[in-house]
Write an enzyme that holds these catalytic residues in place. Structure first.
Site, mmCIF file in Angstrom:
data_model
loop_
_atom_site.group_PDB
_atom_site.id
_atom_site.type_symbol
_atom_site.label_atom_id
_atom_site.label_comp_id
_atom_site.label_asym_id
_atom_site.label_seq_id
_atom_site.Cartn_x
_atom_site.Cartn_y
_atom_site.Cartn_z
ATOM 1 N N CYS A 143 7.735 -1.292 -2.777
ATOM 2 C CA CYS A 143 7.679 -1.962 -1.460
ATOM 3 C C CYS A 143 6.335 -2.673 -1.381
ATOM 4 O O CYS A 143 5.419 -2.223 -0.694
ATOM 5 C CB CYS A 143 7.821 -0.957 -0.331
ATOM 6 S SG CYS A 143 9.157 0.249 -0.540
ATOM 7 N N ALA A 144 6.186 -3.801 -2.061
ATOM 8 C CA ALA A 144 4.872 -4.279 -2.464
ATOM 9 C C ALA A 144 4.146 -5.225 -1.515
ATOM 10 O O ALA A 144 2.921 -5.318 -1.564
ATOM 11 C CB ALA A 144 4.984 -4.948 -3.837
ATOM 12 N N LYS A 149 -2.025 -3.112 -2.433
ATOM 13 C CA LYS A 149 -1.929 -1.972 -3.347
ATOM 14 C C LYS A 149 -1.386 -2.405 -4.706
ATOM 15 O O LYS A 149 -1.818 -1.908 -5.751
ATOM 16 C CB LYS A 149 -1.053 -0.878 -2.728
ATOM 17 C CG LYS A 149 -1.643 -0.241 -1.465
ATOM 18 C CD LYS A 149 -0.746 0.851 -0.929
ATOM 19 C CE LYS A 149 -1.334 1.519 0.313
ATOM 20 N NZ LYS A 149 -1.325 0.631 1.495
ATOM 21 N N ASP A 214 5.048 2.725 -1.123
ATOM 22 C CA ASP A 214 4.284 2.547 0.111
ATOM 23 C C ASP A 214 5.316 2.189 1.172
ATOM 24 O O ASP A 214 5.573 1.023 1.447
ATOM 25 C CB ASP A 214 3.241 1.442 -0.077
ATOM 26 C CG ASP A 214 2.337 1.290 1.133
ATOM 27 O OD1 ASP A 214 1.955 2.308 1.717
ATOM 28 O OD2 ASP A 214 2.022 0.141 1.499
ATOM 29 N N CYS A 267 1.464 4.310 6.617
ATOM 30 C CA CYS A 267 0.345 4.036 7.526
ATOM 31 C C CYS A 267 0.703 4.563 8.914
ATOM 32 O O CYS A 267 0.513 3.879 9.922
ATOM 33 C CB CYS A 267 0.000 2.553 7.556
ATOM 34 S SG CYS A 267 1.364 1.467 8.023
#
Length: 471
Positions: A143-144, A149, A214, A267
């Protein structure tokens, strides 16, 4: 007053209150919601090392911008012996913008345009730093977007040792942004795709030695930075995110090879999306070893809210195999890519980027792609690029090296034509005779900015219009 002015959802505050039973800690958290977020800067260490060979002084720049290492020593975390995070190479810095004498224009800056650094939340930078990525790892970021990241992972890999990154984003427009950020950084051993996780799992079972998920989440850790995150939040959103996180992770489990490691991050502060998922991962995978986890709150961290956890799958780990790096060419739509041959396994995916885009089809035939000017392995691939029998208007001949203080750098970034003296031209390919005119790459302190066409003492600007500065 806080609840009214910032419109923080009452249900969120009620949930958070349970996490901080001590009054003093709760008051610190509430106060931190109103504090200004700090900004971080992560170096492209591979590009820095190349720039230093051309005379760039990192120490002078660090002093001018008051950069402070985010991880000056090994982080104290509850990891088993031998699994500690190694921060021996500092890439991660805080930008002390409020200190006296610091005139950092982070983001609107030639070093940023040249891919020397990526602007990233300090808390987010911790995640990849603890993934134990080796230069030869086969990495997947599932999930870039937007790429912070992902590109952090890429900087720890060495294509000459077989290391690579498949950077995936399911949402098309976000994948485009991811690809643009990747282009600026210049990694050749990176592939950006727009795929469903299920499709990747079908094609690459047990293939990757390092996987980052992520995950899309309820975004509570972004409340200080994003009004949208506050507006979108609801208990229903939390429940939907938990289901979605599990769906994505199920596909990641299928793609992790024996001995590989999985990193999971969000997050948000929701236990159901963090420790609840950690517990579920271990229940679903009895052959996984739990390596450690960490929560970052506003009042404890240098950045925004973050949670991350690491897991290791049992079995024989990937070992490095010495191999010669060979390059392949792919023509797709109106682009031509040059990439390490070991990335061929990804060429049938929905590609946004495969290695380095070297040519794009223009009105008058093939033109050098902006990404070629930023390629970290330019010296290595340039002879291969020039061997391509294409109808192109100009030849790439020169490197033009100016300093940051030179006004022509800013003029170039605004899209203007700039004067260049003939003695400022350096031939890029050794043994090639200089000609009176041709394409050149403009450098700022050894950091590439982009192309220009030199003729009669002038450099016609080829910096992409969408990237140019505006007054």
């Amino acid at each position: 007053m806080l609840r009214e002015s910032q419109k923080i959802p009452e249900e969120f505050l009620d949930r958070m209150r349970k996490l901080f039973p001590e009054e003093e800690e709760w008051e610190r958290f509430l106060a931190s919601l109103s504090e200004k977020p700090k900004r971080g800067l992560r170096l492209n260490l591979q590009k820095l090392k190349k720039a230093e060979k051309a005379g760039f002084s990192f120490e002078k720049w660090k002093e001018a911008w008051k950069l402070k290492a985010l991880f000056p020593k090994k982080e104290e975390m509850d990891f088993p012996e031998g699994e500690e995070i190694d921060f021996s190479e500092n890439r991660e810095y805080l930008v002390c913008e409020e200190e006296s004498g610091c005139r950092a224009e982070i983001g609107r800056d030639p070093y940023h345009e040249g891919g020397l650094y990526y602007i990233q939340d300090p808390s987010a930078m911790e995640v990849v730093s603890g993934m134990h990525i080796r230069p030869f790892d086969r990495c997947l970021d599932l999930c870039a977007a937007p790429g912070g990241k992902s590109l952090h992972m890429a900087d720890r890999l060495d294509g000459h040792r077989g290391g690579f990154l498949l950077s995936n984003e399911y949402v098309g427009e976000r994948a485009r942004i991811l690809s643009q950020n990747a282009e600026r950084m210049g990694y050749a051993n990176l592939c950006v795709v727009n795929e469903r996780p299920q499709n990747l799992a079908e094609k690459y079972p047990g293939f990757f030695s390092r996987i980052l998920v992520d995950a899309p989440c309820s975004g509570e850790g972004m409340f200080r930075k994003s009004e949208e995150a506050i507006t979108d939040w609801s208990p229903d959103l939390v429940e939907k995110c938990v289901l979605r996180q599990k769906e994505i992770l199920k596909e990641a489990f299928l793609m992790l090879r024996e001995g590989g490691e999985l990193a999971y991050s969000t997050c948000t502060f929701e236990e159901a999306e963090n420790e609840g998922i950690r517990k579920w991962i271990l229940e679903e995978n009895l052959d996984y070893q739990f390596l450690g986890e960490k929560r970052l709150y506003f009042h404890h961290a240098k950045g925004e809210g973050q949670y991350y956890a690491y897991f290791k799958k049992a079995g024989q780990d990937l070992e490095e195999k010495k191999q010669r790096t060979e390059y392949s060419i792919l023509k797709k739509n109106k682009s031509i890519f040059l990439y390490p041959a070991f990335l061929s396994v990804f060429q049938d995916l929905k590609l946004f980027r495969l290695g380095i885009r070297i040519f794009e089809e223009g009105k008058n035939g093939w033109e050098y792609s902006h990404g070629l000017s930023h390629a970290l392995n330019l010296e290595e691939i340039l002879p291969i690029v020039e061997e391509q029998r294409l109808e192109k208007k100009y030849k790439l001949l020169y490197g033009i090296y100016l300093t940051r203080e030179d006004k022509r750098i800013e003029d170039y970034l605004y899209g203007n034509e700039i004067p260049i003296a003939e003695e400022e031209l350096q031939v890029l390919l050794p043994g090639k005779m200089a000609e009176k005119s041709g394409m050149g790459i403009l450098y700022c302190d050894g950091i590439p900015l982009g192309f220009g066409y030199y003729r009669n003492g002038r450099l016609r600007n080829y910096y992409p219009k969408g990237l140019r500065y505006r007054k």
